[in-house]
Design an enzyme around this catalytic site. Structure first.
Site, PDB file in Angstrom:
ATOM      1  N   TYR A  71       3.128  35.316 -41.005  1.00 46.78           N
ATOM      2  CA  TYR A  71       3.919  35.265 -39.784  1.00 46.78           C
ATOM      3  C   TYR A  71       3.064  34.630 -38.676  1.00 46.78           C
ATOM      4  O   TYR A  71       2.155  35.256 -38.132  1.00 46.78           O
ATOM      5  CB  TYR A  71       4.351  36.654 -39.324  1.00 46.78           C
ATOM      6  CG  TYR A  71       5.343  37.365 -40.214  1.00 46.78           C
ATOM      7  CD1 TYR A  71       6.034  36.696 -41.225  1.00 46.78           C
ATOM      8  CD2 TYR A  71       5.611  38.717 -40.040  1.00 46.78           C
ATOM      9  CE1 TYR A  71       6.950  37.358 -42.022  1.00 46.78           C
ATOM     10  CE2 TYR A  71       6.534  39.388 -40.833  1.00 46.78           C
ATOM     11  CZ  TYR A  71       7.191  38.701 -41.825  1.00 46.78           C
ATOM     12  OH  TYR A  71       8.097  39.362 -42.624  1.00 46.78           O
ATOM     13  N   PHE A 226      17.178  41.428 -43.565  1.00 51.65           N
ATOM     14  CA  PHE A 226      18.492  40.886 -43.203  1.00 51.65           C
ATOM     15  C   PHE A 226      19.533  42.008 -43.183  1.00 51.65           C
ATOM     16  O   PHE A 226      20.601  41.911 -43.825  1.00 51.65           O
ATOM     17  CB  PHE A 226      18.927  39.774 -44.154  1.00 51.65           C
ATOM     18  CG  PHE A 226      17.976  38.617 -44.259  1.00 51.65           C
ATOM     19  CD1 PHE A 226      17.100  38.304 -43.230  1.00 51.65           C
ATOM     20  CD2 PHE A 226      17.952  37.829 -45.398  1.00 51.65           C
ATOM     21  CE1 PHE A 226      16.226  37.236 -43.330  1.00 51.65           C
ATOM     22  CE2 PHE A 226      17.076  36.750 -45.507  1.00 51.65           C
ATOM     23  CZ  PHE A 226      16.208  36.457 -44.471  1.00 51.65           C
ATOM     24  N   PRO A 227      19.268  43.112 -42.464  1.00 54.96           N
ATOM     25  CA  PRO A 227      20.157  44.276 -42.514  1.00 54.96           C
ATOM     26  C   PRO A 227      21.518  44.043 -41.872  1.00 54.96           C
ATOM     27  O   PRO A 227      22.418  44.854 -42.062  1.00 54.96           O
ATOM     28  CB  PRO A 227      19.374  45.335 -41.739  1.00 54.96           C
ATOM     29  CG  PRO A 227      18.523  44.547 -40.780  1.00 54.96           C
ATOM     30  CD  PRO A 227      18.123  43.326 -41.560  1.00 54.96           C
ATOM     31  N   LEU A 228      21.657  42.926 -41.150  1.00 53.57           N
ATOM     32  CA  LEU A 228      22.952  42.593 -40.565  1.00 53.57           C
ATOM     33  C   LEU A 228      23.529  41.315 -41.171  1.00 53.57           C
ATOM     34  O   LEU A 228      24.498  40.768 -40.657  1.00 53.57           O
ATOM     35  CB  LEU A 228      22.831  42.449 -39.039  1.00 53.57           C
ATOM     36  CG  LEU A 228      22.404  43.728 -38.313  1.00 53.57           C
ATOM     37  CD1 LEU A 228      22.203  43.459 -36.834  1.00 53.57           C
ATOM     38  CD2 LEU A 228      23.431  44.837 -38.519  1.00 53.57           C
ATOM     39  N   GLY A 229      22.927  40.845 -42.293  1.00 53.06           N
ATOM     40  CA  GLY A 229      23.397  39.632 -42.939  1.00 53.06           C
ATOM     41  C   GLY A 229      23.174  38.409 -42.065  1.00 53.06           C
ATOM     42  O   GLY A 229      22.405  38.433 -41.099  1.00 53.06           O
ATOM     43  N   GLY A 230      23.838  37.315 -42.407  1.00 58.12           N
ATOM     44  CA  GLY A 230      23.871  36.136 -41.550  1.00 58.12           C
ATOM     45  C   GLY A 230      22.560  35.439 -41.303  1.00 58.12           C
ATOM     46  O   GLY A 230      22.416  34.723 -40.313  1.00 58.12           O
ATOM     47  N   PRO A 233      22.876  29.877 -42.799  1.00 58.91           N
ATOM     48  CA  PRO A 233      24.255  29.399 -42.676  1.00 58.91           C
ATOM     49  C   PRO A 233      25.043  29.707 -43.954  1.00 58.91           C
ATOM     50  O   PRO A 233      24.554  29.518 -45.060  1.00 58.91           O
ATOM     51  CB  PRO A 233      24.084  27.893 -42.476  1.00 58.91           C
ATOM     52  CG  PRO A 233      22.724  27.743 -41.859  1.00 58.91           C
ATOM     53  CD  PRO A 233      21.886  28.807 -42.507  1.00 58.91           C
TER      54      PRO A 233
END
Length: 314
Positions: A71, A226-230, A233
């Site tokens: 990171y 990615f706990p909220l997806g998205g 694209p």
């Protein structure tokens, strides 16, 4: 960044009420809401703001921080090193399996070979300023989303676990985790002793449900990224779901908070590492741990269709 020594399991070592209450990560008791540090790269020009955000997370009851040397090519690890003191009792979790690739089309390159995993642990120890990293996740590249292994980067899991186990025996890491692993891979790794699994998982991407249940049975922490997806694209977003929006309105919360709260309610071994570079967003994420979802709300959310999409590049 020492081991947890809180007198009450519902308080962090610094004395704050635990964000999302108490959970288990290997041998550590941690707050169920942690912090994913990847987005701190955005604050490269404002180091003081980044350190202030990390200190704010500590005040809010966060004592589990997820990071990696790749990171920002050590930048984020350096922030963590400077932000926390040993007496804060923050459990640092890092990962190996990729190296920084500054200037490349993709800022990461695979680093799956055993000697590369060892070198990556050494890089993490140096940039974090630690003698031992409490947990290190082995980031596999045989499932998405993200990088994929090719050529000499296709390495047998047993060979990787052998070096990770050696590093644990040497005291350089405290426990082994797995990231982007398949169900068969997790089963193969169980004899090595696995503290946590980090896979892409959310209300709208529940393809790993069988693996989550295995982790429950084996007392392994489930740490979804990615706990909220998205994230890419074409990937579905939790916050776009009508059931999520309806629940959020009824409770006076945001759709993102409902998506995080659902994860905490879905399984007791879930630990969150939602990340941000914004203090207000951090506070909202932590507040998701106070949301009570009744049976009606959970039934409506559970009925949301899972539409896992396997995104890859590299």
């Amino acid at each position: 960044m020492a081991a947890n020594t809180a007198r009450s399991p519902q308080l962090t070592p610094s004395g704050a009420p635990r964000a999302g209450k108490a959970g288990t990560l290997g041998d550590h008791t941690v707050s169920r809401i942690g912090f994913g540090a990847m987005q701190l790269e955005r604050l490269h020009a404002d180091r003081a703001a980044a350190i202030s955000l990390l200190r704010r997370a500590l005040e809010l009851g966060v004592d589990h921080v997820d990071t990696a040397h790749f990171y920002g090519d050590g930048f984020v690890n350096g922030l963590i090193r400077d932000a926390f003191r040993p007496e804060d009792g923050v459990v640092i979790v890092s990962k190996v399996g990729a190296d920084p690739n500054p200037g490349g089309a993709i800022p990461l390159r695979p680093a799956q070979r055993p000697e590369q995993l060892r070198a990556s642990v050494e890089d993490n120890l140096k940039t974090l300023g630690l003698d031992q990293i409490p947990v290190v996740n082995l980031r596999r590249l045989d499932t998405g989303p993200g990088l994929r292994a090719e050529g000499d980067q296709v390495v047998d899991l047993d060979d990787q676990l052998a070096v990770m186990t050696s590093l644990r025996d040497e005291g350089k890491i405290g426990a082994i985790g797995l990231s982007s692993v398949t169900l068969d891979g997790l089963r193969q790794a169980l004899p090595a002793g696995i503290a946590c699994v980090q896979n892409a998982y959310s209300l709208v991407a529940r393809g790993d449900e069988d693996m989550l249940r295995l982790c429950v049975d084996e007392q392994i922490a489930w740490v979804p990224f990615f706990p909220l997806g998205g994230a890419f694209p074409g990937m579905p977003k939790v916050t776009d779901e009508p059931a999520v929006s309806t629940t959020a309105r009824s409770l006076g919360r945001t759709p993102a908070q409902i998506g995080l709260a659902w994860l905490l309610h879905h399984a007791q071994n879930v630990l969150l590492i939602a990340g941000t570079a914004n203090t207000e967003h951090l506070e909202a994420n932590v507040a998701a741990g106070t949301i009570a979802l009744d049976d009606t709300a959970m039934a409506a959310l559970d009925a949301v269709q899972s539409r896992s999409i396997d995104m890859s590049f590299g």
